[in-house]
Design a protein around this motif. Structure first.
Motif, short mmCIF file in Angstrom:
data_model
loop_
_atom_site.label_atom_id
_atom_site.label_comp_id
_atom_site.label_asym_id
_atom_site.label_seq_id
_atom_site.Cartn_x
_atom_site.Cartn_y
_atom_site.Cartn_z
N VAL A 83 78.73 49.67 -16.53
CA VAL A 83 79.72 50.11 -17.52
C VAL A 83 80.95 49.22 -17.46
O VAL A 83 81.49 48.80 -18.50
CB VAL A 83 80.09 51.60 -17.30
CG1 VAL A 83 81.28 51.99 -18.13
CG2 VAL A 83 78.90 52.49 -17.61
N LYS A 84 81.40 48.89 -16.24
CA LYS A 84 82.59 48.04 -16.07
C LYS A 84 82.38 46.64 -16.65
O LYS A 84 83.27 46.09 -17.27
CB LYS A 84 82.93 47.94 -14.58
CG LYS A 84 84.13 47.08 -14.26
CD LYS A 84 84.30 46.97 -12.75
CE LYS A 84 85.01 45.73 -12.35
NZ LYS A 84 84.28 44.51 -12.46
N ASP A 85 81.20 46.10 -16.46
CA ASP A 85 80.91 44.74 -16.90
C ASP A 85 80.26 44.68 -18.28
O ASP A 85 79.71 43.64 -18.66
CB ASP A 85 79.99 44.04 -15.90
CG ASP A 85 80.63 43.86 -14.54
OD1 ASP A 85 81.87 43.87 -14.47
OD2 ASP A 85 79.90 43.71 -13.55
N ALA A 86 80.32 45.76 -19.04
CA ALA A 86 79.59 45.82 -20.32
C ALA A 86 80.02 44.74 -21.30
O ALA A 86 79.20 44.19 -22.01
CB ALA A 86 79.78 47.20 -20.95
N SER A 87 81.29 44.41 -21.36
CA SER A 87 81.74 43.42 -22.33
C SER A 87 82.03 42.06 -21.69
O SER A 87 82.59 41.18 -22.33
CB SER A 87 83.01 43.93 -23.04
OG SER A 87 84.03 44.15 -22.08
N GLU A 88 81.64 41.90 -20.44
CA GLU A 88 81.87 40.65 -19.72
C GLU A 88 80.60 39.79 -19.71
O GLU A 88 79.51 40.33 -19.61
CB GLU A 88 82.28 40.95 -18.27
CG GLU A 88 83.54 41.77 -18.14
CD GLU A 88 84.78 41.00 -18.51
OE1 GLU A 88 84.84 39.79 -18.25
OE2 GLU A 88 85.69 41.62 -19.08
N PRO A 89 80.75 38.49 -19.76
CA PRO A 89 79.58 37.61 -19.68
C PRO A 89 79.19 37.36 -18.21
O PRO A 89 79.35 36.26 -17.68
CB PRO A 89 80.06 36.33 -20.36
CG PRO A 89 81.53 36.31 -20.10
CD PRO A 89 81.97 37.75 -20.09
N ILE A 91 76.37 37.24 -15.23
CA ILE A 91 74.92 37.09 -15.05
C ILE A 91 74.44 37.93 -13.88
O ILE A 91 73.53 38.73 -14.02
CB ILE A 91 74.57 35.60 -14.83
CG1 ILE A 91 74.89 34.80 -16.08
CG2 ILE A 91 73.09 35.46 -14.48
CD1 ILE A 91 74.69 33.31 -15.91
N PHE A 92 75.05 37.77 -12.73
CA PHE A 92 74.64 38.50 -11.53
C PHE A 92 75.70 39.53 -11.18
O PHE A 92 76.54 39.32 -10.32
CB PHE A 92 74.41 37.54 -10.36
CG PHE A 92 73.30 36.58 -10.62
CD1 PHE A 92 71.99 37.02 -10.64
CD2 PHE A 92 73.56 35.24 -10.86
CE1 PHE A 92 70.95 36.14 -10.89
CE2 PHE A 92 72.53 34.36 -11.10
CZ PHE A 92 71.22 34.81 -11.12
N SER A 93 75.62 40.66 -11.83
CA SER A 93 76.56 41.74 -11.61
C SER A 93 75.97 42.73 -10.61
O SER A 93 74.75 42.83 -10.45
CB SER A 93 76.82 42.46 -12.94
OG SER A 93 77.46 43.69 -12.72
N LEU A 94 76.84 43.49 -9.96
CA LEU A 94 76.36 44.56 -9.10
C LEU A 94 75.71 45.67 -9.94
O LEU A 94 75.08 46.57 -9.39
CB LEU A 94 77.50 45.13 -8.27
CG LEU A 94 77.98 44.24 -7.12
CD1 LEU A 94 79.17 44.88 -6.41
CD2 LEU A 94 76.86 43.98 -6.14
N GLY A 95 75.84 45.58 -11.25
CA GLY A 95 75.16 46.52 -12.13
C GLY A 95 73.64 46.43 -12.02
O GLY A 95 72.93 47.37 -12.35
N LEU A 96 73.15 45.30 -11.52
CA LEU A 96 71.71 45.15 -11.34
C LEU A 96 71.17 46.06 -10.24
O LEU A 96 69.95 46.27 -10.16
CB LEU A 96 71.37 43.69 -11.02
CG LEU A 96 71.63 42.69 -12.14
CD1 LEU A 96 71.39 41.27 -11.65
CD2 LEU A 96 70.76 43.00 -13.34
N LEU A 97 72.06 46.63 -9.42
CA LEU A 97 71.62 47.57 -8.38
C LEU A 97 71.03 48.83 -8.97
O LEU A 97 70.34 49.58 -8.27
CB LEU A 97 72.80 47.93 -7.47
CG LEU A 97 73.30 46.84 -6.54
CD1 LEU A 97 74.54 47.31 -5.79
CD2 LEU A 97 72.22 46.43 -5.57
N ILE A 98 71.29 49.09 -10.24
CA ILE A 98 70.75 50.28 -10.87
C ILE A 98 69.22 50.27 -10.90
O ILE A 98 68.58 51.33 -10.80
CB ILE A 98 71.33 50.46 -12.30
CG1 ILE A 98 71.12 51.90 -12.78
CG2 ILE A 98 70.74 49.48 -13.28
CD1 ILE A 98 71.89 52.23 -14.04
#
Length: 122
Positions: A83-89, A91-98
């Motif tokens: 959610v935090k990185d939704a509008s950011e470009p 590539i390797f976000s901690l969102g991938l932990l989902i």
């Protein structure tokens, strides 16, 4: 000789994968973005859960519970970063932990329920 206990097959996970695929089809027909996104997450979680469920089923009940809690924590962290990185470009976000978190949590819950059902049948 010791006979090994029969291995648990990932039938519930594969059924959820089939349901996710059906949801994907319905989402494209009715053009529902929310259903489309939910179907993708369900397919990914169920697919990876099917891969790890037989290994996880051979672990102790305590280990499965701990890994399920770890999966829920990783899912929460991943969702927050997604959610935090939704509008950011990014590539390797901690969102991938989902993805590993949701898969581990799903497989853990199914294994715990399956083990409880098997205990009640005995």
């Amino acid at each position: 000789m010791n006979a090994d206990a029969p291995q648990r097959q990932p039938a519930p996970e594969l059924a959820l994968l089939l349901i996710g695929g059906s949801m994907f089809f319905v989402a494209t027909v009715v053009k529902s973005d929310a259903l489309f996104i939910a179907s993708i997450f369900l397919c990914v979680f169920a697919g990876f859960a099917a891969l790890i469920s037989t290994w996880l089923s051979r672990q102790s009940r305590r280990t499965i519970a701990l890994l399920t809690i770890l999966g829920l924590i990783l899912t929460g962290i991943g969702a927050a970063f997604m959610v935090k990185d939704a509008s950011e470009p990014v590539i390797f976000s901690l969102g991938l932990l989902i993805y590993p978190g949701g898969s581990l949590a799903l497989s853990g819950v199914i294994n715990l329920v399956s083990r409880g059902l098997r205990r009640n049948d005995s």
